[in-house]
Design a protein around this motif. Structure first.
Motif, mmCIF file in Angstrom:
data_model
loop_
_atom_site.group_PDB
_atom_site.id
_atom_site.type_symbol
_atom_site.label_atom_id
_atom_site.label_comp_id
_atom_site.label_asym_id
_atom_site.label_seq_id
_atom_site.Cartn_x
_atom_site.Cartn_y
_atom_site.Cartn_z
ATOM 1 N N TRP A 227 -40.468 -12.725 7.760
ATOM 2 C CA TRP A 227 -39.820 -11.492 7.298
ATOM 3 C C TRP A 227 -39.926 -10.451 8.403
ATOM 4 C CZ3 TRP A 227 -41.700 -6.531 6.396
ATOM 5 C CH2 TRP A 227 -40.914 -5.683 5.585
ATOM 6 N N ALA B 297 -38.746 -6.432 9.725
ATOM 7 C CA ALA B 297 -38.193 -5.103 9.451
ATOM 8 C C ALA B 297 -38.757 -4.134 10.479
ATOM 9 C CB ALA B 297 -38.516 -4.641 8.042
ATOM 10 N N LYS C 190 -34.781 -7.786 7.340
ATOM 11 C CA LYS C 190 -34.512 -6.633 6.474
ATOM 12 C C LYS C 190 -34.024 -5.436 7.275
ATOM 13 C CE LYS C 190 -34.999 -6.816 2.811
ATOM 14 N NZ LYS C 190 -34.082 -7.346 1.776
ATOM 15 N N ASP D 217 -37.871 -10.637 -2.759
ATOM 16 C CA ASP D 217 -36.939 -11.551 -2.102
ATOM 17 C C ASP D 217 -37.287 -13.005 -2.407
ATOM 18 O OD1 ASP D 217 -35.516 -9.483 -1.023
ATOM 19 O OD2 ASP D 217 -36.526 -9.534 0.917
ATOM 20 N N PRO E 220 -33.952 -2.505 -0.246
ATOM 21 C CA PRO E 220 -33.615 -3.585 0.694
ATOM 22 C C PRO E 220 -32.921 -3.070 1.943
ATOM 23 C CG PRO E 220 -32.972 -4.165 -1.550
ATOM 24 C CD PRO E 220 -33.347 -2.715 -1.580
ATOM 25 N N GLY F 217 -35.856 -0.282 3.745
ATOM 26 C CA GLY F 217 -37.255 -0.658 3.849
ATOM 27 C C GLY F 217 -38.152 0.379 3.174
#
Length: 489
Positions: free
Chosen positions: A190, A192, A245, A412, A477, A480
């Motif tokens: 993941w 971000a 993300k 998610d 989403p 963040g």
């Protein structure tokens, strides 16, 4: 993407590069100031300085003139029967994918002990992580081999003064890239901004990739005389899922995170360097001293790869054995239900015993039990746990931010179709759960949660508010985790 331009500098004062050697002569692998003669089967003790002014004359091996250090025209030099593919430690193009990792694997293999019970070699535990890394780098190198001839790819480039290396360096008309390969087999990744998590565990892959690219740009700029801008790429090998993300944030350096299968498509095709500029960058990049002042490894990559591939079956078998041991250990750790053993039969006593003492004991136990229950009931229901305590609003908000990031990742995971749950609830144990009871995240005791999904369930807003200082964070989403103004002092 790499930089938009490259600034040339004055070439005045640059020394002419030594000429290519004539047939039969090759760069001496032990002295970069001279050529050396190859007989077709072995190196001979015939050498000549790599002097551009003397490029037209070389000593002929095996002659009296050569022994007297005289020279003769190039046209009369004999050609070797076979031209070897000679490893030149002064040219990084000779290094193979995962070379540094292979060297470490072989060093650890030499430390293996012998099991006294079965005579099997016992490899050090840490060898498997190095081996997994080598597998990942070789996979990425295989993909990079599909690039066109306009690209130069260097592998396992030694850099700095602490024995580090860059997994892969790409140089071409479309830019310069440093690639950091990460083998995360069957894991969820993941991303971000500056955050990257593997199976919900934070990693420093993005900051490390930015550091590598920044350092490479500086070193190549100094060595080539051009302004070289470099992009960093984290290539994830074997991941089950990669979720981006928000775009990776490398501060002043462009950083990308890509699956291995999508790497080539992520490399830009727009030309930013001329052919001449590319060649100048390549000439600088292939020199080991551009990257590090440490001694150059003289290990022949062909021998290294041969030994590594010979060891691979043993490594694979050892990994399977350890996996089986771990599986058996997990199975034996579970409590096993067993049928109660039957007491041994005894012949009934001929003498009948009185049951009155037993009844008396039972009555006393029952009375004591009733008294204990009544006493505990008089104490009332247990009090709720005290709210979490934070020394400052900043610490409270930091804890909420971490919980919000975990919640976003879990939502998610729990929404494979992309449609989020219609509602969330906080249980008595301060865990945020879906209606079916799936745990999203454990919250600090006393935290409140406001969850609002969109009409189609494809988006949502989750706001967490702290129990002590009123700190709040919001996660969506799209954006963040974003701190929100405190609602209480």
């Amino acid at each position: 993407m790499p930089g938009r331009h490259a600034l040339a500098v004055d070439d005045e004062g640059l020394q002419p590069a030594p000429p290519q050697p004539p047939s039969g002569w090759y760069a001496d692998p032990v002295d970069d100031a001279q050529w050396r003669w190859w007989s077709g089967e072995a190196w001979e003790e015939h050498r000549h300085p790599r002097d551009p002014l003397l490029a037209n004359e070389y000593a002929q091996p095996g002659t009296v003139k050569a022994a007297q250090s005289t020279v003769q025209p190039l046209a009369s030099l004999p050609e070797p029967e076979t031209a070897p593919t000679v490893f030149d430690p002064r040219d990084l193009r000779g290094r193979i994918p995962a070379q540094s990792l292979m060297e470490q694997v072989l060093r650890l293999s030499a430390e293996a002990t012998t099991d006294a019970h079965n005579g099997r070699r016992k490899l050090p535990d840490e060898i498997h992580s190095w081996y997994a890394g080598a597998v990942g780098e070789r996979r990425v190198a295989d993909i990079l081999s599909r690039l066109g001839d306009e690209w130069t790819v260097l592998h396992s480039v030694p850099v700095g003064s602490e024995g580090s290396d860059i997994d892969h360096v790409l140089i071409g008309p479309a830019g310069v890239y440093t690639i950091n390969t990460k083998h995360h087999a069957n894991k969820d990744v993941w991303v971000a901004g500056r955050a990257l998590r593997v199976s919900n565990h934070p990693q420093h892959h993005i900051s490390n990739a930015a550091f590598e690219a920044r350092r490479a740009a500086k070193l190549l700029t100094q060595a080539s005389g051009l302004t070289v801008e470099t992009a960093g790429v984290v290539v994830v090998v074997g991941a089950r899922k990669l979720v981006i993300k928000a775009a990776p944030d490398g501060d002043d350096v462009t950083v990308g995170v890509e699956r291995d299968s999508e790497l080539l498509g992520a490399l830009q095709s727009r030309r930013i360097y001329s052919d001449e500029q590319v060649q100048r960058i390549v000439d600088a990049a292939v020199r080991p001293r551009t990257w590090s002042l440490l001694p150059v490894s003289t290990v022949d990559p062909r021998d290294l790869q041969s030994h590594f591939e010979a060891l691979e079956p043993e490594l694979a078998a050892d990994a399977r054995r350890l996996s089986q041991v771990a599986s058996k250990g997990a199975a034996t750790a579970r409590p096993q239900r067993t049928a109660p053993s039957r007491p041994p039969s005894r012949r009934p006593s001929k003498k009948r015993r009185s049951i009155l003492p037993g009844l008396m004991k039972l009555a006393v136990f029952a009375v004591a039990l009733i008294i204990a229950v009544n006493y505990l009931g008089s104490l009332g229901a247990p009090s709720a746990p005290a709210p979490a305590s934070f020394a400052s609003a900043e610490l409270e908000q930091s804890a909420l931010s971490q919980a919000a990031g975990t919640a976003a990742f879990a939502l998610d995971q729990l929404s494979p179709s992309g449609v989020r749950p219609a509602s969330l609830v906080i249980g008595e144990d301060s865990t945020l759960k879906t209606p079916d009871g799936s745990v999203v995240v454990a919250l600090p005791v006393g935290t409140t949660a406001d969850y609002a999904p969109s009409a189609d369930g494809l988006s949502y807003t989750l706001t967490l508010t702290g129990p002590q200082h009123g700190s709040a964070v919001t996660v969506t989403p799209e954006a963040g985790v974003v701190p929100a103004p405190a609602t209480a002092s």
